[in-house]
Design an enzyme around this catalytic site. Sequence first.
Site, PDB file in Angstrom:
ATOM      1  N   CYS A  64      -4.624   2.401  -3.743  1.00 44.74           N
ATOM      2  CA  CYS A  64      -3.382   2.910  -3.141  1.00 44.74           C
ATOM      3  C   CYS A  64      -2.243   1.898  -3.304  1.00 44.74           C
ATOM      4  O   CYS A  64      -1.437   1.705  -2.376  1.00 44.74           O
ATOM      5  CB  CYS A  64      -3.556   3.261  -1.669  1.00 44.74           C
ATOM      6  SG  CYS A  64      -4.800   4.505  -1.390  1.00 44.74           S
TER       7      CYS A  64
ATOM      8  N   HIS B 282       0.874  -1.174   0.000  1.00 46.84           N
ATOM      9  CA  HIS B 282       0.000   0.000   0.000  1.00 46.84           C
ATOM     10  C   HIS B 282       0.918   1.233   0.000  1.00 46.84           C
ATOM     11  O   HIS B 282       2.014   1.191   0.559  1.00 46.84           O
ATOM     12  CB  HIS B 282      -0.833  -0.045   1.288  1.00 46.84           C
ATOM     13  CG  HIS B 282      -1.906   0.996   1.381  1.00 46.84           C
ATOM     14  ND1 HIS B 282      -1.640   2.298   1.721  1.00 46.84           N
ATOM     15  CD2 HIS B 282      -3.248   0.918   1.208  1.00 46.84           C
ATOM     16  CE1 HIS B 282      -2.777   2.983   1.748  1.00 46.84           C
ATOM     17  NE2 HIS B 282      -3.764   2.171   1.436  1.00 46.84           N
TER      18      HIS B 282
ATOM     19  N   GLN C 181      -4.054  -5.069   7.252  1.00 50.78           N
ATOM     20  CA  GLN C 181      -5.054  -6.010   6.726  1.00 50.78           C
ATOM     21  C   GLN C 181      -4.973  -7.377   7.395  1.00 50.78           C
ATOM     22  O   GLN C 181      -5.604  -8.326   6.921  1.00 50.78           O
ATOM     23  CB  GLN C 181      -4.898  -6.161   5.200  1.00 50.78           C
ATOM     24  CG  GLN C 181      -5.132  -4.887   4.422  1.00 50.78           C
ATOM     25  CD  GLN C 181      -6.570  -4.349   4.499  1.00 50.78           C
ATOM     26  OE1 GLN C 181      -7.484  -5.020   4.978  1.00 50.78           O
ATOM     27  NE2 GLN C 181      -6.766  -3.123   4.046  1.00 50.78           N
TER      28      GLN C 181
ATOM     29  N   LYS D 258      -9.984  -0.034  10.691  1.00 45.69           N
ATOM     30  CA  LYS D 258     -10.237  -1.243   9.892  1.00 45.69           C
ATOM     31  C   LYS D 258     -10.633  -2.413  10.793  1.00 45.69           C
ATOM     32  O   LYS D 258     -10.859  -3.518  10.326  1.00 45.69           O
ATOM     33  CB  LYS D 258      -8.992  -1.606   9.080  1.00 45.69           C
ATOM     34  CG  LYS D 258      -8.638  -0.550   8.020  1.00 45.69           C
ATOM     35  CD  LYS D 258      -7.434  -0.973   7.224  1.00 45.69           C
ATOM     36  CE  LYS D 258      -6.801   0.158   6.443  1.00 45.69           C
ATOM     37  NZ  LYS D 258      -7.611   0.644   5.331  1.00 45.69           N
TER      38      LYS D 258
ATOM     39  N   ASP E 179       3.476  -4.242   7.880  1.00 50.05           N
ATOM     40  CA  ASP E 179       2.223  -3.504   7.758  1.00 50.05           C
ATOM     41  C   ASP E 179       1.097  -4.502   8.011  1.00 50.05           C
ATOM     42  O   ASP E 179       0.798  -5.340   7.150  1.00 50.05           O
ATOM     43  CB  ASP E 179       2.153  -2.909   6.348  1.00 50.05           C
ATOM     44  CG  ASP E 179       0.814  -2.264   6.073  1.00 50.05           C
ATOM     45  OD1 ASP E 179      -0.119  -2.438   6.869  1.00 50.05           O
ATOM     46  OD2 ASP E 179       0.711  -1.590   5.027  1.00 50.05           O
TER      47      ASP E 179
HETATM   48  N1  PLP Z   1      -1.583  -0.668   4.633  1.00 51.97           N
HETATM   49  C1  PLP Z   1      -2.534  -1.417   4.094  1.00 51.97           C
HETATM   50  C2  PLP Z   1      -2.221  -2.830   3.699  1.00 51.97           C
HETATM   51  C3  PLP Z   1      -3.805  -0.880   3.889  1.00 51.97           C
HETATM   52  O1  PLP Z   1      -4.753  -1.622   3.326  1.00 51.97           O
HETATM   53  C4  PLP Z   1      -4.053   0.441   4.276  1.00 51.97           C
HETATM   54  C5  PLP Z   1      -5.362   1.070   4.048  1.00 51.97           C
HETATM   55  O2  PLP Z   1      -6.144   0.654   3.236  1.00 51.97           O
HETATM   56  C6  PLP Z   1      -3.020   1.165   4.860  1.00 51.97           C
HETATM   57  C7  PLP Z   1      -1.798   0.582   5.028  1.00 51.97           C
HETATM   58  C8  PLP Z   1      -3.203   2.586   5.271  1.00 51.97           C
HETATM   59  O3  PLP Z   1      -4.057   2.664   6.355  1.00 51.97           O
HETATM   60  P1  PLP Z   1      -4.442   4.097   6.905  1.00 51.97           P
HETATM   61  O4  PLP Z   1      -5.090   4.826   5.767  1.00 51.97           O
HETATM   62  O5  PLP Z   1      -5.385   3.788   7.998  1.00 51.97           O
HETATM   63  O6  PLP Z   1      -3.204   4.753   7.334  1.00 51.97           O
END
Ligand code: PLP
Length: 405
Positions: free
Chosen positions: A362, A120, A200, A223, A197
Site C-alpha cells: 500500500c 501508506h 507503525q 496493529k 500517521d
Molecule cells: N498507515 C500505515 C503506516 C500503515 O502501515 C497502515 C497499515 O498497514 C495504515 C496506515 C492503514 O491502517 P488501517 O488499514 O488499519 O487503516
Amino acid sequence: MTDAEIRSLFPELMNERDGRRMVYLDSAATSQRPSEVIEAVGSFYANDNANPHRGTYLEAEKATEVYEEARNRTASFIGAESRDVIFTRNTSEAMNLLAYTWGAENVGAGDRVVITIMEHHSNLLPWQRLCRMKGAELVYLYLNDSFEITDSEIEEKINADTKLVAFTHVSNVLGVMPPVGKIISRAKETGAVTVMDCAQSVPHMKVDVNELGADFIAFSGHKMFAPFGIGALWGRDELLESMPPFLSGGDMIEYVREQDATWAPLPQKFEAGTQDPGAAAGLLAAISFMERIGMDVIAQRERDVYDYALSRLSELDHVEVYGPADRERFGAIPFNVKDVHPHDTATVLSADRVCVRAGHHCAQPLLKSMGLNSCCRISFSVYNSREDVDLLCDSLKKVRGRLGL
Ligand code: PLP
C-alpha cells in the site's frame, strides 16, 4: 520473560500445523492477539452486552463504562485528554475524517497539502482526493539516495501556501522515521496544520502527543494487539472543536429539529451511530497488556530482533535488502531474493510456515521511487525472536533452488 514465555501468551503462535509452529513476520499488517485480549472481547459479549450511551439498565451502563474506560486508557497511553480521543475503525478512517472535515473547510484552490513519498495509501489517497476536489496541490517530500528527507526539501516544499502537512511517524516499508521535529517546526513557522500517521509507531514505542508536537495523530488498534475495527484519532482540542462532524446519525447530536441540528460535545460529535464496545474492550485489554510488558521492553526486544535480522540477511548474498544500512530503523525490513518474484518467495517461505508479506505494501509511489513494483517485507512485534529470524534465513536459502535457479 523468555522468548517462549512471550510466545505462549499468543494462541495463534502456539498452533502447530504439520508439526510446525508459525513464524509470524507480518505484524506491520496486523499483530497477533494475546489471550487476554481475546478473552476481554468474549467477556464483553458474555457479560456486558448492550448498546453503549443509550440504556439506563445495568448492562447498558456497563457497556458505556467499558467503552469510555477504553477511551480513558487510550488517552493516557498517548498523554492526551479523553475528550480529544475519537474512536474510528482504523487509521484510514481517521485520515478520511480529517480530509473531509478540517480539509474540506480549510483547504482551497491554490493551497498546498504536503505529504512524504513514504506514505501508506491511507495517508495519501484522502489528501489526493481532497486536493483534486478543491483544486489544491499535493506536494511530496522526496527521499534522497540515503533515504533521508533533507532540510532543503522541507524548507522549500512547506511554504506559506501550505495548509496541511501529513506524514508517517515510521514507514511501513522502510522502517525509517522522517525528521519529525524539523517537519513540525517548519509547519508551525508557515502556519500549516500537522497530521501524523502513527500506525507503525504506537505499537512499538512510547508515543506522547505532547512530546511529538503534531496537531493530529492516528493509529489502528489491530496493529497493537487489539481487535480489528477500532482505531483512534487524537487532535488538538481547539481544532477538533472548530471542525464539523464527519459522519452524522445517532449519538452525535445535541438536539435535532426538522431542518437543522446541533452537535454533541467532543468526542461524541465524531462518533455517529452504534460504536464497537466489544472492540473497545479488546483495545483496553491490549493497552493493559502493553503497559504490563512495558513499552521499553517491547521496544528493546524488537530492536534486538530487527538488528539481528538486518545482519543475518546481509550474510545471504542472493538477498537484496532495501533501505539505509546506517540508521536506526523500526518494525519493517523490505527485501527481495534476486531473480525471484516476491510472491514466489513468500509462497516458498509459507511452505515452511514462515509468514511474510509480498506486494506493494500500500505504498506504490514509494516503491516506484525505489525502482520497484513489489518486494517482500518482514515486520516484527514483541513475540518475535532471533530464532524466528534464523528460521526465515534457513527458508530463504531454499527459495532459489525450489524455483530451479
Ligand atoms: N498507515 C500505515 C503506516 C500503515 O502501515 C497502515 C497499515 O498497514 C495504515 C496506515 C492503514 O491502517 P488501517 O488499514 O488499519 O487503516
